[in-house]
Design an enzyme around this catalytic site. Structure first.
Site, PDB file in Angstrom:
ATOM      1  N   GLU A  75       0.822  -1.148   0.131  1.00 45.34           N
ATOM      2  CA  GLU A  75      -0.087   0.049   0.213  1.00 45.34           C
ATOM      3  C   GLU A  75       1.022   1.147   0.032  1.00 45.34           C
ATOM      4  OE1 GLU A  75      -1.619   1.751   3.478  1.00 45.34           O
ATOM      5  OE2 GLU A  75      -1.045   0.197   4.835  1.00 45.34           O
ATOM      6  N   LYS A  84      -3.025  -1.803  15.416  1.00 45.99           N
ATOM      7  CA  LYS A  84      -2.634  -0.857  16.722  1.00 45.99           C
ATOM      8  C   LYS A  84      -3.698  -0.914  17.634  1.00 45.99           C
ATOM      9  CE  LYS A  84       0.849   2.151  14.868  1.00 45.99           C
ATOM     10  NZ  LYS A  84       0.541   2.380  13.233  1.00 45.99           N
TER      11      LYS A  84
HETATM   12  N1  PSU Z   1      -2.589   1.534  10.656  1.00 41.20           N
HETATM   13  C1  PSU Z   1      -1.236   1.599  10.940  1.00 41.20           C
HETATM   14  N2  PSU Z   1      -0.505   1.971   9.925  1.00 41.20           N
HETATM   15  C2  PSU Z   1      -1.251   2.745   8.752  1.00 41.20           C
HETATM   16  C3  PSU Z   1      -2.619   2.595   8.532  1.00 41.20           C
HETATM   17  C4  PSU Z   1      -3.315   1.917   9.610  1.00 41.20           C
HETATM   18  O1  PSU Z   1      -0.876   1.120  11.710  1.00 41.20           O
HETATM   19  O2  PSU Z   1      -0.387   3.165   7.979  1.00 41.20           O
HETATM   20  C5  PSU Z   1      -3.114   3.271   7.274  1.00 41.20           C
HETATM   21  C6  PSU Z   1      -3.620   2.234   6.318  1.00 41.20           C
HETATM   22  O3  PSU Z   1      -3.370   2.663   5.123  1.00 41.20           O
HETATM   23  C7  PSU Z   1      -5.059   1.824   6.690  1.00 41.20           C
HETATM   24  C8  PSU Z   1      -5.615   3.185   6.926  1.00 41.20           C
HETATM   25  O4  PSU Z   1      -5.553   1.274   5.647  1.00 41.20           O
HETATM   26  O5  PSU Z   1      -4.431   3.801   7.819  1.00 41.20           O
HETATM   27  C9  PSU Z   1      -6.827   3.209   7.776  1.00 41.20           C
HETATM   28  O6  PSU Z   1      -7.423   4.492   7.811  1.00 41.20           O
HETATM   29  P1  PSU Z   1      -8.920   4.604   8.256  1.00 41.20           P
HETATM   30  O7  PSU Z   1      -8.952   4.145   9.580  1.00 41.20           O
HETATM   31  O8  PSU Z   1      -9.382   5.989   7.924  1.00 41.20           O
HETATM   32  O9  PSU Z   1      -9.896   3.748   7.458  1.00 41.20           O
END
Ligand code: PSU
Ligand code: MN
Length: 317
Positions: A27, A162
């Site tokens: 990603e 996390k």
């Molecule tokens: N969690 C992490 N590192 C990240 C992300 C999440 O520990 O880089 C990023 C990933 O790209 C994940 C996104 O898909 O954040 C999720 O965002 P949201 O909660 O807004 O869907």
């Protein structure tokens, strides 16, 4: 293979797919929003090298000037890393708008799964997935990553989630939507910075071939949706749980005070937790992504072997 008219597959990736060699998707939100420059670019390039060293071809996914891309060159990765938070964070809902406007964007786990599936890539390595946020009963903040896992046929290798998230509710949500969570050599759900949390995975599998076999069975019988493969951070690089928990609690309080919400919430938490823990959490983050790249490569190698054995089944994938 017939490909989507909005999609450009890097020639090396396209050739690997045509020859049924293993490919691992990566990603780009992790590059633009998940780590500071220049460590983000260095890490992205190291992850690609690690995948090659383990017998697969890397395909970093993003949107570049309105084109869906599976496989970026060095310059593309450098641009996403240097522009950082100025690059739009693109989840599933955002894809058509960024494409129609001819813009570039960094894809989340959800958007990367969409594009990987269009390209025919079944294995994807990242750091951590999005999930059900703490306080979701009030905020309704549930990452679109979870719905994507429910509908798109890609296995996501991560270090768990996390604990900025509510891990218990994240597991409940995945269960409801039929998404299995596999622990690689562990019964405990890893919590990104730490190899363990208070929660259990659904299945422990100790061998990449076993994981590939479950993927192959799921998709050969036409079950939709993906799979979470949770790979614990190596003990040598893990962080003390009390320290990371304290940073997360503080960042959550600040997010609440500042009224952070919507798509800003995860980037805010990631940046704040990493500031509060100094360089240590970044070092952990880099090591666990490399570790996931190695496991994803091994799974992709095994998965392609199965596809080679049964052309009829793999044609439907
Ligand atoms: N969690 C992490 N590192 C990240 C992300 C999440 O520990 O880089 C990023 C990933 O790209 C994940 C996104 O898909 O954040 C999720 O965002 P949201 O909660 O807004 O869907
Ligand atoms: Mn959200």
């Amino acid at each position: 293979m017939q490909t989507n008219p909005y999609l450009d597959i890097d020639p090396e990736v396209a050739q690997a797919l045509a020859e049924r060699r293993p490919v691992v998707a990566l990603e780009s939100t992790i590059i633009s929003h998940g780590m500071p420059y220049p460590q983000n670019v260095q890490t992205a390039l190291r992850v690609e090298a690690e995948i090659r060293a383990h017998g697969a071809v890397p395909a970093t996914v993003a949107i570049v000037n309105g084109r869906l891309r599976a496989g970026l060159d060095r310059a593309g990765i450098e641009l996403l890393g240097r522009d950082g938070r100025a690059v739009p964070k693109v989840s599933r809902r955002d894809i058509p708008f960024i494409v129609a406007a001819g813009q570039s964007g960094a894809t989340t786990v959800a958007a990367t799964m969409v594009i990987a599936a269009l390209a025919g890539i079944r294995v994807f390595a990242t750091g951590g997935i999005g999930g059900v946020h703490r306080g979701a009963a009030q905020s309704f903040d549930v990452s679109a990553d979870l719905q994507e896992l429910a509908q798109t046929q890609v296995a996501v290798v991560c270090a768990g989630a996390k604990s900025i998230l509510d891990l218990r509710l994240t597991l409940e949500y995945l269960e409801t939507h039929g998404v299995p969570v596999v622990g690689y050599r562990t019964h405990a759900l890893p919590a990104f910075y730490t190899p363990e949390s208070d929660f259990k995975v659904d299945y422990r599998l100790d061998d990449p071939a076993r994981i590939a076999a479950a993927m192959f069975a799921k998709w050969s019988m036409g079950l939709k949706g993906g799979m979470v493969v949770a790979n614990p951070v190596p003990a040598a690089f893990a962080m003390p749980r009390a320290r990371i928990d304290a940073a997360i609690e503080q960042a959550l309080r600040e997010a609440g005070q500042q009224g952070v919400n919507g798509k800003q919430s995860t980037p805010f938490m990631l940046a704040r937790v990493s500031e509060l823990t100094g360089g240590d959490s970044l070092a952990t983050n880099i090591e666990l992504v490399l570790n996931n790249a190695r496991l994803a490569s091994a799974i992709a190698v095994q998965y392609q072997r199965l596809c080679g054995y049964d052309d009829a089944a793999s044609a439907t994938h």
